[in-house]
Design a protein around this motif. Structure first.
Motif, PDB file in Angstrom:
ATOM      1  N   VAL A   5       0.851  -1.186   0.000  1.00 22.96           N
ATOM      2  CA  VAL A   5       0.000   0.000   0.000  1.00 22.96           C
ATOM      3  C   VAL A   5       0.888   1.239   0.000  1.00 22.96           C
ATOM      4  O   VAL A   5       2.089   1.159   0.283  1.00 22.96           O
ATOM      5  CB  VAL A   5      -0.964   0.052   1.223  1.00 22.96           C
ATOM      6  N   SER A   6       0.292   2.376  -0.288  1.00 25.67           N
ATOM      7  CA  SER A   6       0.993   3.658  -0.310  1.00 25.67           C
ATOM      8  C   SER A   6       0.188   4.703   0.440  1.00 25.67           C
ATOM      9  O   SER A   6      -1.042   4.636   0.468  1.00 25.67           O
ATOM     10  CB  SER A   6       1.186   4.143  -1.747  1.00 25.67           C
ATOM     11  N   LEU A   7       0.895   5.658   1.026  1.00 26.24           N
ATOM     12  CA  LEU A   7       0.272   6.813   1.678  1.00 26.24           C
ATOM     13  C   LEU A   7       1.125   8.047   1.428  1.00 26.24           C
ATOM     14  O   LEU A   7       2.348   7.944   1.272  1.00 26.24           O
ATOM     15  CB  LEU A   7       0.167   6.609   3.189  1.00 26.24           C
ATOM     16  N   VAL A   8       0.485   9.199   1.447  1.00 23.01           N
ATOM     17  CA  VAL A   8       1.164  10.478   1.243  1.00 23.01           C
ATOM     18  C   VAL A   8       0.983  11.326   2.498  1.00 23.01           C
ATOM     19  O   VAL A   8      -0.075  11.293   3.127  1.00 23.01           O
ATOM     20  CB  VAL A   8       0.577  11.198   0.009  1.00 23.01           C
ATOM     21  N   PHE A   9       2.029  12.072   2.856  1.00 25.13           N
ATOM     22  CA  PHE A   9       1.927  13.017   3.962  1.00 25.13           C
ATOM     23  C   PHE A   9       2.844  14.206   3.697  1.00 25.13           C
ATOM     24  O   PHE A   9       3.736  14.135   2.853  1.00 25.13           O
ATOM     25  CB  PHE A   9       2.245  12.348   5.311  1.00 25.13           C
ATOM     26  N   ASP A  10       2.576  15.290   4.403  1.00 28.08           N
ATOM     27  CA  ASP A  10       3.383  16.516   4.307  1.00 28.08           C
ATOM     28  C   ASP A  10       4.082  16.740   5.627  1.00 28.08           C
ATOM     29  O   ASP A  10       3.478  16.540   6.694  1.00 28.08           O
ATOM     30  CB  ASP A  10       2.486  17.727   4.020  1.00 28.08           C
ATOM     31  N   ALA A  11       5.326  17.183   5.560  1.00 24.02           N
ATOM     32  CA  ALA A  11       6.051  17.483   6.793  1.00 24.02           C
ATOM     33  C   ALA A  11       7.230  18.405   6.484  1.00 24.02           C
ATOM     34  O   ALA A  11       7.639  18.555   5.333  1.00 24.02           O
ATOM     35  CB  ALA A  11       6.546  16.194   7.447  1.00 24.02           C
ATOM     36  N   ALA A  12       7.750  18.997   7.551  1.00 20.20           N
ATOM     37  CA  ALA A  12       8.913  19.871   7.434  1.00 20.20           C
ATOM     38  C   ALA A  12      10.062  19.278   8.234  1.00 20.20           C
ATOM     39  O   ALA A  12       9.864  18.521   9.179  1.00 20.20           O
ATOM     40  CB  ALA A  12       8.573  21.262   7.971  1.00 20.20           C
ATOM     41  N   HIS A  13      11.260  19.629   7.815  1.00 18.90           N
ATOM     42  CA  HIS A  13      12.456  19.241   8.565  1.00 18.90           C
ATOM     43  C   HIS A  13      13.578  20.202   8.220  1.00 18.90           C
ATOM     44  O   HIS A  13      13.447  21.051   7.348  1.00 18.90           O
ATOM     45  CB  HIS A  13      12.845  17.774   8.283  1.00 18.90           C
ATOM     46  N   SER A  14      14.674  20.052   8.926  1.00 22.39           N
ATOM     47  CA  SER A  14      15.894  20.788   8.605  1.00 22.39           C
ATOM     48  C   SER A  14      17.070  19.871   8.902  1.00 22.39           C
ATOM     49  O   SER A  14      16.966  18.947   9.701  1.00 22.39           O
ATOM     50  CB  SER A  14      15.998  22.087   9.407  1.00 22.39           C
ATOM     51  N   LEU A  15      18.165  20.128   8.216  1.00 17.66           N
ATOM     52  CA  LEU A  15      19.390  19.359   8.415  1.00 17.66           C
ATOM     53  C   LEU A  15      20.491  20.341   8.807  1.00 17.66           C
ATOM     54  O   LEU A  15      21.275  20.795   7.976  1.00 17.66           O
ATOM     55  CB  LEU A  15      19.753  18.595   7.131  1.00 17.66           C
ATOM     56  N   PRO A  16      20.540  20.699  10.100  1.00 23.48           N
ATOM     57  CA  PRO A  16      21.418  21.780  10.548  1.00 23.48           C
ATOM     58  C   PRO A  16      22.903  21.566  10.307  1.00 23.48           C
ATOM     59  O   PRO A  16      23.654  22.533  10.246  1.00 23.48           O
ATOM     60  CB  PRO A  16      21.108  21.911  12.044  1.00 23.48           C
ATOM     61  N   GLU A  17      23.351  20.346  10.135  1.00 25.60           N
ATOM     62  CA  GLU A  17      24.771  20.084   9.886  1.00 25.60           C
ATOM     63  C   GLU A  17      25.105  20.067   8.393  1.00 25.60           C
ATOM     64  O   GLU A  17      26.258  19.951   8.016  1.00 25.60           O
ATOM     65  CB  GLU A  17      25.171  18.751  10.519  1.00 25.60           C
ATOM     66  N   TYR A  18      24.083  20.186   7.546  1.00 19.93           N
ATOM     67  CA  TYR A  18      24.257  20.126   6.097  1.00 19.93           C
ATOM     68  C   TYR A  18      24.671  21.497   5.575  1.00 19.93           C
ATOM     69  O   TYR A  18      24.119  22.516   5.978  1.00 19.93           O
ATOM     70  CB  TYR A  18      22.937  19.682   5.463  1.00 19.93           C
ATOM     71  N   VAL A  60       1.272   5.353  11.813  1.00 15.84           N
ATOM     72  CA  VAL A  60       2.672   5.799  11.870  1.00 15.84           C
ATOM     73  C   VAL A  60       2.819   7.155  11.190  1.00 15.84           C
ATOM     74  O   VAL A  60       3.430   8.079  11.741  1.00 15.84           O
ATOM     75  CB  VAL A  60       3.603   4.762  11.214  1.00 15.84           C
ATOM     76  N   VAL A  61       2.259   7.283  10.004  1.00 11.51           N
ATOM     77  CA  VAL A  61       2.392   8.511   9.228  1.00 11.51           C
ATOM     78  C   VAL A  61       1.736   9.693   9.941  1.00 11.51           C
ATOM     79  O   VAL A  61       2.244  10.811   9.881  1.00 11.51           O
ATOM     80  CB  VAL A  61       1.827   8.289   7.807  1.00 11.51           C
ATOM     81  N   GLU A  62       0.634   9.454  10.635  1.00  9.79           N
ATOM     82  CA  GLU A  62      -0.035  10.537  11.353  1.00  9.79           C
ATOM     83  C   GLU A  62       0.870  11.170  12.410  1.00  9.79           C
ATOM     84  O   GLU A  62       0.718  12.342  12.737  1.00  9.79           O
ATOM     85  CB  GLU A  62      -1.338  10.048  11.982  1.00  9.79           C
ATOM     86  N   GLU A  63       1.824  10.407  12.928  1.00  7.00           N
ATOM     87  CA  GLU A  63       2.783  10.954  13.896  1.00  7.00           C
ATOM     88  C   GLU A  63       3.712  11.978  13.237  1.00  7.00           C
ATOM     89  O   GLU A  63       4.262  12.840  13.917  1.00  7.00           O
ATOM     90  CB  GLU A  63       3.616   9.830  14.509  1.00  7.00           C
ATOM     91  N   LEU A  64       3.874  11.877  11.909  1.00  3.40           N
ATOM     92  CA  LEU A  64       4.792  12.743  11.174  1.00  3.40           C
ATOM     93  C   LEU A  64       4.084  13.820  10.357  1.00  3.40           C
ATOM     94  O   LEU A  64       4.668  14.855  10.046  1.00  3.40           O
ATOM     95  CB  LEU A  64       5.646  11.893  10.215  1.00  3.40           C
ATOM     96  N   ASP A  65       2.825  13.575  10.004  1.00  2.46           N
ATOM     97  CA  ASP A  65       2.102  14.451   9.091  1.00  2.46           C
ATOM     98  C   ASP A  65       1.936  15.855   9.652  1.00  2.46           C
ATOM     99  O   ASP A  65       1.517  16.039  10.798  1.00  2.46           O
ATOM    100  CB  ASP A  65       0.726  13.839   8.797  1.00  2.46           C
ATOM    101  N   HIS A  66       2.289  16.834   8.832  1.00  4.92           N
ATOM    102  CA  HIS A  66       2.186  18.253   9.181  1.00  4.92           C
ATOM    103  C   HIS A  66       2.921  18.565  10.497  1.00  4.92           C
ATOM    104  O   HIS A  66       2.429  19.332  11.324  1.00  4.92           O
ATOM    105  CB  HIS A  66       0.729  18.711   9.236  1.00  4.92           C
ATOM    106  N   ARG A  67       4.075  17.940  10.651  1.00  9.38           N
ATOM    107  CA  ARG A  67       4.906  18.161  11.839  1.00  9.38           C
ATOM    108  C   ARG A  67       6.296  18.609  11.403  1.00  9.38           C
ATOM    109  O   ARG A  67       6.698  18.436  10.258  1.00  9.38           O
ATOM    110  CB  ARG A  67       5.061  16.847  12.631  1.00  9.38           C
ATOM    111  N   TYR A  68       7.023  19.151  12.350  1.00  7.44           N
ATOM    112  CA  TYR A  68       8.449  19.435  12.185  1.00  7.44           C
ATOM    113  C   TYR A  68       9.149  18.165  12.653  1.00  7.44           C
ATOM    114  O   TYR A  68       9.227  17.892  13.857  1.00  7.44           O
ATOM    115  CB  TYR A  68       8.841  20.669  12.993  1.00  7.44           C
ATOM    116  N   ILE A  69       9.620  17.372  11.714  1.00 10.23           N
ATOM    117  CA  ILE A  69      10.090  16.017  12.019  1.00 10.23           C
ATOM    118  C   ILE A  69      11.298  16.015  12.946  1.00 10.23           C
ATOM    119  O   ILE A  69      11.523  15.040  13.665  1.00 10.23           O
ATOM    120  CB  ILE A  69      10.372  15.233  10.715  1.00 10.23           C
TER     121      ILE A  69
END
Length: 116
Positions: A5-18, A60-69
């Motif tokens: 199965v497949s699911l889509v979600f939106d989220a934000a993140h940053s990679l401060p060491e990059y 699982v995805v709901e824990e990440l959806d529309h969150r700052y990961i």
């Protein structure tokens, strides 16, 4: 037999060491494809019902959806996000099933894949 199965979600993140744009907070549309494998249950006649597998992935995805990961995963590269989702799915899946693969798309044209 394999089921996916497949699911889509939106989220934000940053990679401060990059060193680059991804150092800053930014968002993505993610898509998760999961494939599990097992024998057909003689009682249900399914390996796993698509709706049940999708519901577990949605938990699982709901824990990440529309969150700052970064608040959930220490350094949320696509690789670590995929491992997080895989580990959370292992906790939820019936022990008679195993994950064959989990692919996480970051946008439309970039992806990582965890096998097993």
């Amino acid at each position: 037999m394999k089921v996916g199965v497949s699911l889509v979600f939106d989220a934000a993140h940053s990679l401060p060491e990059y060193e680059g744009k991804c150092r800053n907070i930014h968002g993505h549309i993610y898509r998760v494809d999961i494939v599990v494998e097992g024998d057909i249950d003689p009682d249900t006649r399914f390996v796993i019902d698509f709706a049940d597998l999708k519901a577990l992935l949605r938990e699982v995805v709901e824990e990440l959806d529309h969150r700052y990961i970064n608040e959930i995963i220490d350094y949320p590269t696509a690789e670590y996000i995929a491992l997080y989702i895989r580990d959370e799915m292992v906790k939820r899946l019936d022990k008679r099933l195993r994950i064959v693969s989990l692919r996480l798309y970051e946008g439309e044209d970039k992806w990582v894949e965890v096998e097993g």
